[in-house]
Design a protein around this motif. Structure first.
Motif, mmCIF file in Angstrom:
data_model
loop_
_atom_site.group_PDB
_atom_site.id
_atom_site.type_symbol
_atom_site.label_atom_id
_atom_site.label_comp_id
_atom_site.label_asym_id
_atom_site.label_seq_id
_atom_site.Cartn_x
_atom_site.Cartn_y
_atom_site.Cartn_z
ATOM 1 N N ARG A 35 0.826 -1.205 0.000
ATOM 2 C CA ARG A 35 0.000 0.000 0.000
ATOM 3 C C ARG A 35 0.861 1.257 0.000
ATOM 4 N N ASP A 36 1.894 1.264 0.869
ATOM 5 C CA ASP A 36 2.783 2.429 0.903
ATOM 6 C C ASP A 36 3.518 2.613 -0.417
ATOM 7 N N VAL A 37 4.014 1.492 -0.954
ATOM 8 C CA VAL A 37 4.724 1.581 -2.241
ATOM 9 C C VAL A 37 3.785 2.053 -3.338
ATOM 10 N N ALA A 38 2.555 1.557 -3.302
ATOM 11 C CA ALA A 38 1.587 1.962 -4.317
ATOM 12 C C ALA A 38 1.316 3.456 -4.263
ATOM 13 N N LEU A 39 1.191 3.982 -3.039
ATOM 14 C CA LEU A 39 0.965 5.430 -2.899
ATOM 15 C C LEU A 39 2.131 6.220 -3.463
ATOM 16 N N GLN A 40 3.368 5.783 -3.138
ATOM 17 C CA GLN A 40 4.542 6.484 -3.661
ATOM 18 C C GLN A 40 4.629 6.363 -5.185
ATOM 19 N N VAL A 41 4.386 5.156 -5.685
ATOM 20 C CA VAL A 41 4.433 4.962 -7.141
ATOM 21 C C VAL A 41 3.375 5.814 -7.827
ATOM 22 N N ARG A 42 2.188 5.867 -7.220
ATOM 23 C CA ARG A 42 1.120 6.667 -7.834
ATOM 24 C C ARG A 42 1.487 8.142 -7.867
ATOM 25 N N ASN A 43 2.067 8.628 -6.779
ATOM 26 C CA ASN A 43 2.472 10.037 -6.764
ATOM 27 C C ASN A 43 3.546 10.327 -7.810
ATOM 28 N N ILE A 44 4.544 9.408 -7.886
ATOM 29 C CA ILE A 44 5.629 9.605 -8.865
ATOM 30 C C ILE A 44 5.088 9.536 -10.291
ATOM 31 N N GLU A 45 4.240 8.526 -10.546
ATOM 32 C CA GLU A 45 3.686 8.391 -11.888
ATOM 33 C C GLU A 45 2.817 9.584 -12.257
ATOM 34 N N GLN A 46 2.040 10.069 -11.275
ATOM 35 C CA GLN A 46 1.184 11.210 -11.554
ATOM 36 C C GLN A 46 2.002 12.442 -11.900
ATOM 37 N N THR A 47 3.098 12.645 -11.141
ATOM 38 C CA THR A 47 3.966 13.788 -11.438
ATOM 39 C C THR A 47 4.573 13.670 -12.828
ATOM 40 N N ALA A 48 5.087 12.468 -13.138
ATOM 41 C CA ALA A 48 5.690 12.275 -14.462
ATOM 42 C C ALA A 48 4.653 12.427 -15.567
ATOM 43 N N LYS A 49 3.441 11.897 -15.336
ATOM 44 C CA LYS A 49 2.410 12.014 -16.363
ATOM 45 C C LYS A 49 2.014 13.467 -16.582
ATOM 46 N N ASP A 50 1.872 14.200 -15.471
ATOM 47 C CA ASP A 50 1.502 15.617 -15.611
ATOM 48 C C ASP A 50 2.527 16.392 -16.420
ATOM 49 N N GLU A 51 3.821 16.059 -16.203
ATOM 50 C CA GLU A 51 4.866 16.790 -16.916
ATOM 51 C C GLU A 51 4.971 16.365 -18.375
ATOM 52 N N ALA A 52 4.704 15.088 -18.653
ATOM 53 C CA ALA A 52 4.914 14.576 -20.012
ATOM 54 C C ALA A 52 3.672 14.595 -20.886
ATOM 55 N N THR A 53 2.487 14.692 -20.281
ATOM 56 C CA THR A 53 1.259 14.575 -21.062
ATOM 57 C C THR A 53 1.126 15.680 -22.096
ATOM 58 N N LEU A 54 1.376 16.920 -21.655
ATOM 59 C CA LEU A 54 1.203 18.045 -22.581
ATOM 60 C C LEU A 54 2.126 17.924 -23.785
ATOM 61 N N GLU A 55 3.427 17.645 -23.510
ATOM 62 C CA GLU A 55 4.377 17.535 -24.614
ATOM 63 C C GLU A 55 4.053 16.353 -25.512
ATOM 64 N N ALA A 56 3.659 15.213 -24.899
ATOM 65 C CA ALA A 56 3.337 14.035 -25.700
ATOM 66 C C ALA A 56 2.110 14.284 -26.572
ATOM 67 N N LYS A 57 1.074 14.916 -25.994
ATOM 68 C CA LYS A 57 -0.119 15.215 -26.775
ATOM 69 C C LYS A 57 0.202 16.143 -27.946
ATOM 70 N N LYS A 58 1.047 17.120 -27.667
ATOM 71 C CA LYS A 58 1.406 18.062 -28.721
ATOM 72 C C LYS A 58 2.116 17.350 -29.881
ATOM 73 N N ILE A 59 3.112 16.519 -29.529
ATOM 74 C CA ILE A 59 3.882 15.822 -30.573
ATOM 75 C C ILE A 59 2.994 14.860 -31.350
ATOM 76 N N ILE A 60 2.168 14.074 -30.631
ATOM 77 C CA ILE A 60 1.323 13.093 -31.309
ATOM 78 C C ILE A 60 0.277 13.774 -32.180
ATOM 79 N N SER A 61 -0.332 14.853 -31.668
ATOM 80 C CA SER A 61 -1.354 15.543 -32.455
ATOM 81 C C SER A 61 -0.759 16.145 -33.721
ATOM 82 N N LEU A 62 0.438 16.723 -33.600
ATOM 83 C CA LEU A 62 1.082 17.267 -34.789
ATOM 84 C C LEU A 62 1.367 16.169 -35.810
#
Length: 538
Positions: A187-214
C-alpha cells in the motif's frame, strides 16, 4: 760578536778603497805619500767614529729587540693564560650543564620507576579484580541460564495457550503477520508509485499530446480494407456453369493452380474467393477476371493465365515495395525486403491494410522523431519494417514480431532497427527512443477510429472475453468494455479494495489482458473505487 762582524766588514771595505786609491795614484806615490798618509789617518778617524755610531745603533736595536721580545713574551703568556682561563670556564660550564642534564635524567628515571611500580601494583589489583569478576560472571551466567530456561518454558506455555485461544499455530500466525506487513508495504509503495507516476504524467502529457497531435494531423492514410474474401462480379449467371466446367474440372483447376477456394452459391452474378493468403487470393481474382474477359475457360488456359498473372503480380509487388520506400523517403533496402514490403499490400490485420499501415507508422514515427530531434531516417526505416513479418506469417511458424526480427537479421538491418521490430509489441525492452516511437506510432495507427474493423461476432466475443477477464479478480464488482473495446472500466468493492490497491489491480488486469487476449492497438484499464454512506431519516 756583532761588533766584531761590523769591524771586519768595515776593514774589508777600507782595504779595497786603499787598493783602489793606490792604483789611481800609483804615479803620484812619492808626491802624495804624505797626503795619502794624512788621508788615511783622517779616514781612519772617520771610520772609527762611524763604527762607534753603528755600534751604538746596533746596541740600541738589540736593546729594543730584547725589550720587544720581552713584551711579546709577556703578551703571549697573558694570551695563553686568558685562553686557558676561557677554556677552563667553558669546560666548567659544559660540565655543569651535563651534570644538570644527568640529574634531570636521573630524576626522570626515578619518576618512571615510581610510575612503573604504581602500574604494576594497579595491574596486580586489576588482575585480582578481573579474576573476581570472572567468578561473578560465571555465577551470573549460571543464574541467567536458569532464568532463561524458566522464561523459555513459560514462553512455550504462553505460545501453546495463545495457539489454543487464537486457534492458530505459530507458523500460521507468522504467515498472517507477514501477509499483513506485505499488504501494508504494498500500500505504501503503491501510494509512492502513484504520486511519482502522476507527477511524471503531468509533466509529459502536454508535450506528448502536442507531438502526437502534430504527427497525426500531418499524416493521413486510408484505414480499412478487405479481410479474407474477395468478390468477383460475373456478367451473367451462365458464366458460373462455365467456371465450374464439365464435372467441375475448371473450378478444380482454378483452385489447384491458385490455392484459393471458389464459392459459387445462389448469389446472382457473384463468385466469392476465400483464402487466408492475400497474394494468392489476388492472383485468383485477377485470373478469373482475365478468363471471364477472354471467354476461353479450360484447364490448360487456366494454368497459362495463372502463370501469367503470377509474373505480373511479382512485378506489381516489387513496384509496390519500391513505391512504399520512395513514399517514406528511405533507400538502401535489400531487394528481398522490398518484395516483402510489396506483399504487405495484399495483407490485412483486423481489416486494416498492413501496407498502408506500415507507411503510416513510418511517417508518424518520422514526424515524432523530428519533433524530438532524433534520428528521423532510423525511425522511418524501423516504422516501415516493423510489420514485415506479416508478409510471411501465413507460410512460416512464429509470431510476426519474431519473423520480422529474423528477416531483418537475415538481410543485415542494423541492430537498432531489429530491436524496434522486436519490441514494438512489448516482447522485449526497447534500447532506443526511436523504438519507443515506432511502438507509439503503431498503436496510434491501429487504434484511431475507423482504422480497423472486424466482424460482429468476433467483436462481441472479444468484448465479452475482455469483461470476463477483468471480472475474474478479487474485489471486482462490475466491469464494462467501452469505446469499441479500447477501454475497460472496472468498479471495485470499496470494503475489499482500498485506494492504494487499485493501482496494483489496474496493473495486474493490464498484464493479464496482454498475456491472454489478442486486440488491435491498446486497451486502457480504468479501476474505479467509490464509497457511499447512506442513512434514512425516520
Amino acid at each position: 760578536m756583532i761588533t766584531n762582524t761590523f769591524s771586519s766588514l768595515f776593514l774589508a771595505n777600507d782595504m779595497n778603497i786603499g787598493l783602489a786609491v793606490g792604483l789611481i795614484i800609483g804615479a803620484f806615490v812619492v808626491a802624495l805619500a804624505i797626503g795619502a798618509f794624512v788621508s788615511v789617518l783622517v779616514y781612519k778617524k772617520l771610520t772609527n767614529k762611524r763604527l762607534g755610531d753603528v755600534r751604538l745603533r746596533a746596541e740600541k736595536m738589540i736593546d729594543d729587540a730584547t725589550q720587544e721580545c720581552k713584551a711579546l713574551k709577556k703578551e703571549a703568556i697573558l694570551e695563553a693564560k686568558e685562553q686557558e682561563l676561557q677554556l677552563r670556564n667553558e669546560f666548567e660550564k659544559e660540565s655543569r650543564e651535563k651534570k644538570f642534564e644527568l640529574q634531570k635524567q636521573e630524576q626522570r628515571l626515578l619518576q618512571k620507576e615510581d610510575l612503573l611500580e604504581k602500574k604494576d601494583n594497579a595491574l596486580t589489583q586489576k588482575s585480582d579484580a578481573l579474576e573476581q569478576q570472572k567468578k561473578d560472571l560465571a555465577n551470573k551466567e549460571l543464574e541467567v541460564k536458569k532464568t532463561q530456561e524458566k522464561i523459555n518454558h513459560q514462553h512455550e506455555l504462553m505460545i501453546s495457550e495463545l495457539e489454543k485461544v487464537a486457534q492458530l499455530t505459530k507458523e500460521e500466525a507468522k504467515q498472517v503477520l507477514s501477509s499483513e506487513i506485505l499488504e501494508e508495504t504494498r500500500r505504501d509503495v503503491a501510494l509512492q508509485v502513484r504520486n511519482i507516476e502522476q507527477t511524471a504524467k503531468d509533466e509529459a502529457t502536454l508535450e506528448a499530446k502536442k507531438i502526437i497531435s502534430l504527427a497525426v494531423q500531418r499524416c493521413a492514410a486510408d484505414h480499412s480494407s478487405e479481410i479474407t474474401v474477395s468478390v468477383v462480379q460475373l456478367p451473367s449467371d451462365d458464366m458460373k456453369a462455365r467456371l465450374i466446367g464439365r464435372e467441375g474440372r475448371n473450378i478444380r483447376a482454378i483452385e489447384n493452380a491458385t490455392g484459393i477456394e471458389l464459392i459459387i452459391d445462389d448469389t446472382p452474378e457473384v463468385v466469392i474467393l476465400s483464402g487466408f493468403d492475400p497474394v494468392r487470393r489476388e492472383i485468383a481474382r485477377l485470373t478469373l477476371e482475365k478468363l471471364i474477359a477472354d471467354g476461353r475457360i479450360h484447364p490448360a488456359r487456366i494454368e497459362e493465365t495463372v502463370e501469367k498473372v503470377r509474373k505480373e503480380m511479382d512485378a506489381e509487388i516489387k513496384a509496390s515495395g519500391e513505391s512504399a520506400m520512395f513514399e517514406v523517403g528511405i533507400f538502401g533496402l535489400h531487394p528481398e525486403i522490398i518484395k516483402l514490403l510489396g506483399r504487405l499490400k495484399y495483407r490485412t490485420s483486423y481489416g486494416q491494410n498492413v501496407y498502408k499501415h506500415s507507411v503510416e507508422v513510418a511517417q508518424l514515427a518520422g514526424l515524432m522523431a523530428s519533433e524530438l530531434g532524433l534520428d528521423v531516417n532510423l525511425a522511418k526505416r524501423a516504422g516501415l519494417l516493423h510489420d514485415i513479418g506479416k508478409a510471411v506469417d501465413h507460410e512460416q511458424e512464429g509470431t510476426h514480431v519474431q519473423l520480422g526480427a529474423d528477416l531483418a537479421k537475415k538481410y543485415r538491418e542494423s541492430n537498432k532497427v531489429i530491436n524496434a521490430i522486436a519490441s514494438h509489441h512489448g516482447d522485449c525492452e526497447p534500447t532506443t527512443i526511436e523504438a519507443v516511437l515506432v511502438a507509439a506510432a503503431d498503436a496510434i495507427s491501429g487504434a484511431r477510429p475507423g482504422a480497423r474493423r472486424e466482424t460482429g461476432t468476433n467483436y462481441v466475443k472479444r468484448l465479452e472475453k475482455l469483461e470476463q477477464l477483468a471480472g475474474s479478480f478479487r474485489g471486482v464488482e462490475k466491469c464494462y468494455a467501452i469505446q469499441a473495446g479500447r477501454e475497460v472500466r472496472v468498479i471495485v468493492k470499496p470494503e475489499q479494495v482500498d485506494d492504494a490497491q487499485t493501482l496494483f489491480l489496474a496493473k495486474d488486469i493490464a498484464k493479464k489482458i496482454e498475456k491472454e487476449l489478442e486486440y488491435p492497438g491498446q486497451i486502457k484499464v480504468n479501476v474505479i473505487r467509490e464509497f457511499r454512506a447512506s442513512e434514512y431519516a425516520k
